[in-house]
Scaffold this motif. Structure first.
Motif, PDB file in Angstrom:
ATOM      1  N   PRO A  37       1.136  -0.881   0.456  1.00  0.00           N
ATOM      2  CA  PRO A  37      -0.024  -0.039   0.334  1.00  0.00           C
ATOM      3  C   PRO A  37       0.878   1.260   0.421  1.00  0.00           C
ATOM      4  CG  PRO A  37       0.255  -0.358   2.404  1.00  0.00           C
ATOM      5  CD  PRO A  37       0.664  -2.026   1.302  1.00  0.00           C
ATOM      6  N   GLY A  38       1.974   1.130  -0.004  1.00  0.00           N
ATOM      7  CA  GLY A  38       2.652   2.497   0.267  1.00  0.00           C
ATOM      8  C   GLY A  38       2.510   3.303   1.764  1.00  0.00           C
ATOM      9  N   GLY A  39       3.262   4.066   1.661  1.00  0.00           N
ATOM     10  CA  GLY A  39       2.983   5.264   3.001  1.00  0.00           C
ATOM     11  C   GLY A  39       4.475   6.340   3.139  1.00  0.00           C
ATOM     12  N   PRO A  54      -2.299   3.564   3.723  1.00  0.00           N
ATOM     13  CA  PRO A  54      -3.114   3.518   3.801  1.00  0.00           C
ATOM     14  C   PRO A  54      -3.870   1.986   4.099  1.00  0.00           C
ATOM     15  CG  PRO A  54      -2.271   4.273   1.499  1.00  0.00           C
ATOM     16  CD  PRO A  54      -1.001   3.353   2.606  1.00  0.00           C
ATOM     17  N   ALA A  55      -3.053   1.717   4.830  1.00  0.00           N
ATOM     18  CA  ALA A  55      -3.495   0.304   5.290  1.00  0.00           C
ATOM     19  C   ALA A  55      -3.593  -0.049   6.593  1.00  0.00           C
ATOM     20  CB  ALA A  55      -2.088  -0.856   5.143  1.00  0.00           C
ATOM     21  N   ALA A 113       1.268   1.601  12.283  1.00  0.00           N
ATOM     22  CA  ALA A 113       1.231   1.584  10.793  1.00  0.00           C
ATOM     23  C   ALA A 113       2.433   1.122  10.350  1.00  0.00           C
ATOM     24  CB  ALA A 113       1.226   3.351  10.071  1.00  0.00           C
ATOM     25  N   ALA A 114       3.484   0.910  10.742  1.00  0.00           N
ATOM     26  CA  ALA A 114       4.397   0.285  11.306  1.00  0.00           C
ATOM     27  C   ALA A 114       4.411  -1.396  11.446  1.00  0.00           C
ATOM     28  CB  ALA A 114       6.064   0.167  12.334  1.00  0.00           C
ATOM     29  N   PHE A 115       3.647  -1.618  11.455  1.00  0.00           N
ATOM     30  CA  PHE A 115       3.133  -3.394  11.776  1.00  0.00           C
ATOM     31  C   PHE A 115       2.919  -3.807  10.241  1.00  0.00           C
ATOM     32  CE2 PHE A 115      -0.755  -6.171  12.125  1.00  0.00           C
ATOM     33  CZ  PHE A 115       0.079  -7.661  12.209  1.00  0.00           C
ATOM     34  N   ALA A 116       1.627  -2.712  10.044  1.00  0.00           N
ATOM     35  CA  ALA A 116       0.932  -2.741   8.861  1.00  0.00           C
ATOM     36  C   ALA A 116       1.789  -3.190   7.465  1.00  0.00           C
ATOM     37  CB  ALA A 116      -0.096  -1.201   8.497  1.00  0.00           C
ATOM     38  N   LEU A 117       2.904  -1.553   7.975  1.00  0.00           N
ATOM     39  CA  LEU A 117       3.696  -2.027   6.024  1.00  0.00           C
ATOM     40  C   LEU A 117       5.246  -2.970   6.038  1.00  0.00           C
ATOM     41  CD1 LEU A 117       4.126   2.274   6.382  1.00  0.00           C
ATOM     42  CD2 LEU A 117       3.689   0.668   3.975  1.00  0.00           C
ATOM     43  N   SER A 118       4.805  -3.350   7.733  1.00  0.00           N
ATOM     44  CA  SER A 118       5.976  -4.812   7.786  1.00  0.00           C
ATOM     45  C   SER A 118       5.297  -5.694   6.384  1.00  0.00           C
ATOM     46  CB  SER A 118       6.143  -5.056   8.901  1.00  0.00           C
ATOM     47  OG  SER A 118       5.304  -5.481   9.388  1.00  0.00           O
ATOM     48  N   LEU A 119       3.724  -5.906   6.737  1.00  0.00           N
ATOM     49  CA  LEU A 119       3.413  -7.265   5.763  1.00  0.00           C
ATOM     50  C   LEU A 119       3.523  -7.080   4.381  1.00  0.00           C
ATOM     51  CD1 LEU A 119       0.234  -6.989   7.833  1.00  0.00           C
ATOM     52  CD2 LEU A 119       2.147  -8.326   8.176  1.00  0.00           C
TER      53      LEU A 119
END
Length: 281
Positions: A37-39, A54-55, A113-119
């Motif tokens: 999703p980017g960030g 966005p995640a 957000a860090a957790f979501a981006l790690s996926l």
């Protein structure tokens, strides 16, 4: 030794290495991640103070969707700070939220957000001058961020890749005839998750609908799965976040593990296909 004359990020192989470099230089920068999703990562004096994607819900979403503040109050705060550089101070000054509570919400949104981006695996990144962002916390070291991501992933994982898979799986109610009796004994937060489980929503959709963190919602869904009250439906294609409605009334999830972050190729900010064992945003 890091050459202080070089542009930050030009020698970093992955996001953990980039954050470590910015930390060593005590840089105040914004890092924009490309991909799905980017960030965006925000650093002040080398410490991570905010992350947005966005995640997962950001601070604004957590405040508004949870009902802590109204849309009208939020608009008034934005009008008082047209540069959006002092939103946190305005929220506290107008007594819409306490300073301590806002700090907790700010850190919660950052870790979530860090957790979501790690996926997912970013395609690349760009380091820019700092831009305004809503936050109220002293900042987090890259090491602490990586440790928290690992902790959350381990709590949710039941097999390799399961957390990422769970995050994009739609959830639906199971055995509806048994729900009325079982639901009454559940904590209110689990009942809220059930109310928003409709077969179309992923954990992200439910998190946005409730104004809660993605990780917390995924933990609750794990509990509901164990109780046999929800079941997984079809996973959403990993290329982009689900766009199901974010308003209360339906379900989602299934499990995943953090994906190793990619290495940068010399001379550009696009990662190579292989990654490091570290799991950061």
């Amino acid at each position: 030794m890091i050459d202080e004359s070089t542009e930050p990020g030009t020698g970093s192989r992955n996001i953990p290495a980039l954050l470590a470099e910015l930390r060593s230089r005590k840089q105040s920068r914004t890092v924009r991640l490309t991909g799905s999703p980017g960030g965006t990562l925000h650093l002040r004096d080398g410490l991570v103070v905010a992350m947005e994607t966005p995640a997962a819900p950001n601070v604004e979403s957590l405040l508004l969707k949870s009902g802590r503040i109204t849309e009208e109050a939020w608009s008034a705060v934005c009008a008082a700070d047209t540069t959006h550089d002092r939103l946190a101070e305005e929220l506290v000054a107008q007594e819409l939220v306490g300073g301590g509570e806002l700090e907790i919400i700010s850190l919660s949104a950052l870790f979530d957000a860090a957790f979501a981006l790690s996926l997912s695996r970013p395609d690349g990144w760009e380091v820019t001058d700092p831009v305004p962002v809503l936050y109220r916390n002293p900042g987090i070291t890259p090491e602490r961020l990586v440790a928290e991501i690992s902790r959350r992933t381990e709590l949710l994982a039941d097999r390799p890749g399961s957390v990422a898979e769970f995050a994009r799986t739609r959830m639906q109610l199971a055995a509806p005839a048994q729900l009325p009796g079982a639901v009454g004994a559940l904590p209110a937060r689990l009942q809220d998750v059930l109310t928003n489980t409709d077969g179309r929503r992923t954990p992200r959709d439910i998190a946005f609908a409730l104004g809660r963190g993605l990780f917390a919602v995924m933990l609750d869904l794990r509990r509901l799965l164990a109780l046999g009250l929800v079941q997984s439906s079809a996973p959403v294609a990993p290329q982009r976040p689900s766009t199901a409605t974010r308003t209360p009334s339906a379900p989602v999830p299934a499990p995943p593990a953090a994906v190793p972050l990619p290495r940068r190729l010399p001379g550009r900010n696009t990662p190579a296909p292989t990654g490091t064992p570290s799991e950061t945003p």
